[in-house]
Design a protein around this motif. Structure first.
Motif, short mmCIF file in Angstrom:
data_model
loop_
_atom_site.label_atom_id
_atom_site.label_comp_id
_atom_site.label_asym_id
_atom_site.label_seq_id
_atom_site.Cartn_x
_atom_site.Cartn_y
_atom_site.Cartn_z
N SER A 64 27.92 -11.04 -61.03
CA SER A 64 27.87 -10.66 -60.17
C SER A 64 27.60 -9.69 -59.73
N ARG A 65 26.95 -8.77 -60.74
CA ARG A 65 26.89 -7.51 -60.21
C ARG A 65 25.03 -6.77 -61.40
N GLN A 68 24.20 -3.26 -61.64
CA GLN A 68 25.63 -2.33 -62.37
C GLN A 68 25.34 -1.57 -63.26
N THR A 69 26.68 -3.42 -63.72
CA THR A 69 26.36 -3.21 -65.59
C THR A 69 24.92 -2.44 -66.21
N MET A 70 23.95 -3.06 -66.05
CA MET A 70 22.71 -2.87 -66.58
C MET A 70 22.87 -1.03 -66.81
N ILE A 71 23.54 -0.54 -65.17
CA ILE A 71 23.28 1.07 -65.32
C ILE A 71 24.29 1.25 -66.76
N GLU A 72 25.69 1.01 -66.09
CA GLU A 72 27.00 0.67 -67.09
C GLU A 72 26.25 1.22 -68.79
N PHE A 73 25.82 -0.67 -68.93
CA PHE A 73 25.57 -0.68 -69.85
C PHE A 73 24.88 0.77 -70.90
N LEU A 98 18.96 -13.43 -62.33
CA LEU A 98 20.50 -12.17 -61.52
C LEU A 98 20.24 -11.14 -60.79
N TRP A 99 19.41 -9.65 -61.10
CA TRP A 99 18.74 -9.46 -60.41
C TRP A 99 18.06 -9.21 -58.60
N LEU A 100 17.51 -10.60 -59.00
CA LEU A 100 16.51 -11.48 -58.14
C LEU A 100 17.60 -11.47 -57.18
N MET A 101 18.47 -12.78 -57.50
CA MET A 101 20.17 -13.31 -56.24
C MET A 101 20.66 -12.51 -56.38
N GLU A 102 20.90 -11.05 -56.80
CA GLU A 102 21.92 -10.01 -55.99
C GLU A 102 21.10 -9.55 -54.42
N LYS A 103 19.87 -9.07 -55.06
CA LYS A 103 19.16 -9.15 -53.62
C LYS A 103 19.01 -10.05 -53.39
N GLY A 104 19.04 -11.43 -53.44
CA GLY A 104 19.42 -12.31 -51.60
C GLY A 104 20.15 -11.76 -51.34
#
Length: 227
Positions: A64-65, A68-73, A98-104
């Protein structure tokens, strides 16, 4: 400007690479052959195949994020780099979706807009370059495979396997990663191995040593195959 003499340079003893194959063919299992402690970002939920291994820690990406999870990782990797010899992002194909779905989710149509694809292209190049700045670490990316049609100067057409990343950026991604290997399984013996040399049918590269292919468990044994 810092100048380094080529005669003083040494080949990296650590592998910065991308491995790809069709889903479920054994990419994640490859990580068990890494020596030392390994930190894996599980993007697609396939980390269960690593159950019971004492030297591997796993972080699961929040679908769902994803950004942000990638940044935290990355932040965790940077803060704890002395504790690990290897960082793994498994896998970029699903992360892209997932990244594109989040933007959508923020658009009226519920689908990503054209601008989002360009932003992602920049994001993925910056992401890979940022992780490759780690010194004395194995950095491993995975992706599912896809095919593209290529036409030679003579007019011949052939299909080539390559990592399933956006067409606009996949060549750039493969260009900045020193090793790109396609995982295959021998249909008769069940033995798995990597193709590390490009052919008409497969994109692959190996800028670390002279190996053109290797068994799955030998991928991280970097060295001249003729030695």
């Amino acid at each position: 400007m810092e100048i380094t003499k080529a005669e003083d340079m040494k080949r990296d003893a650590y592998l910065h690479g991308m491995i790809y194959s069709k889903p479920g063919s054994g990419k994640t299992t490859t990580f068990k052959f890494l020596e030392g402690r390994t930190l894996v970002l599980d993007v697609d939920g396939s980390s269960q195949v690593l159950s019971g291994l004492p030297n591997i820690d796993i972080v699961k990406l929040d679908p769902s994020r994803p950004a942000q999870t990638m940044i935290e990782f990355y932040g965790f990797c940077k803060a704890n780099q002395d504790k690990y010899e290897s960082f793994v992002i498994d896998n970029l194909t699903h992360y892209q979706k997932l990244w594109l779905m989040e933007k959508g989710k923020s658009t009226k149509s519920g689908q990503p807009e054209l601008q989002h694809y360009g932003i992602f292209d920049t994001h993925i190049i910056e992401l890979i370059s940022t992780f490759q700045a780690f010194k004395n670490k194995n950095i491993i990316w995975t992706a599912w495979e896809t095919t593209r049609q290529i036409q030679t100067e003579g007019g011949q057409l052939y299909n080539q396997f390559l990592p399933d990343i956006r067409d606009k950026v996949v060549n750039h991604v493969m260009g900045i990663i020193p090793v790109v290997g396609r995982l295959l399984t021998n249909a008769e013996t069940g033995v798995r191995g990597f193709v590390l040399r490009e052919s008409n049918g497969t994109f692959a590269k190996n800028q670390l040593d002279n190996r053109e292919h290797c068994l799955q468990d030998d991928l991280f044994k970097i060295g001249d195959a003729s030695e």
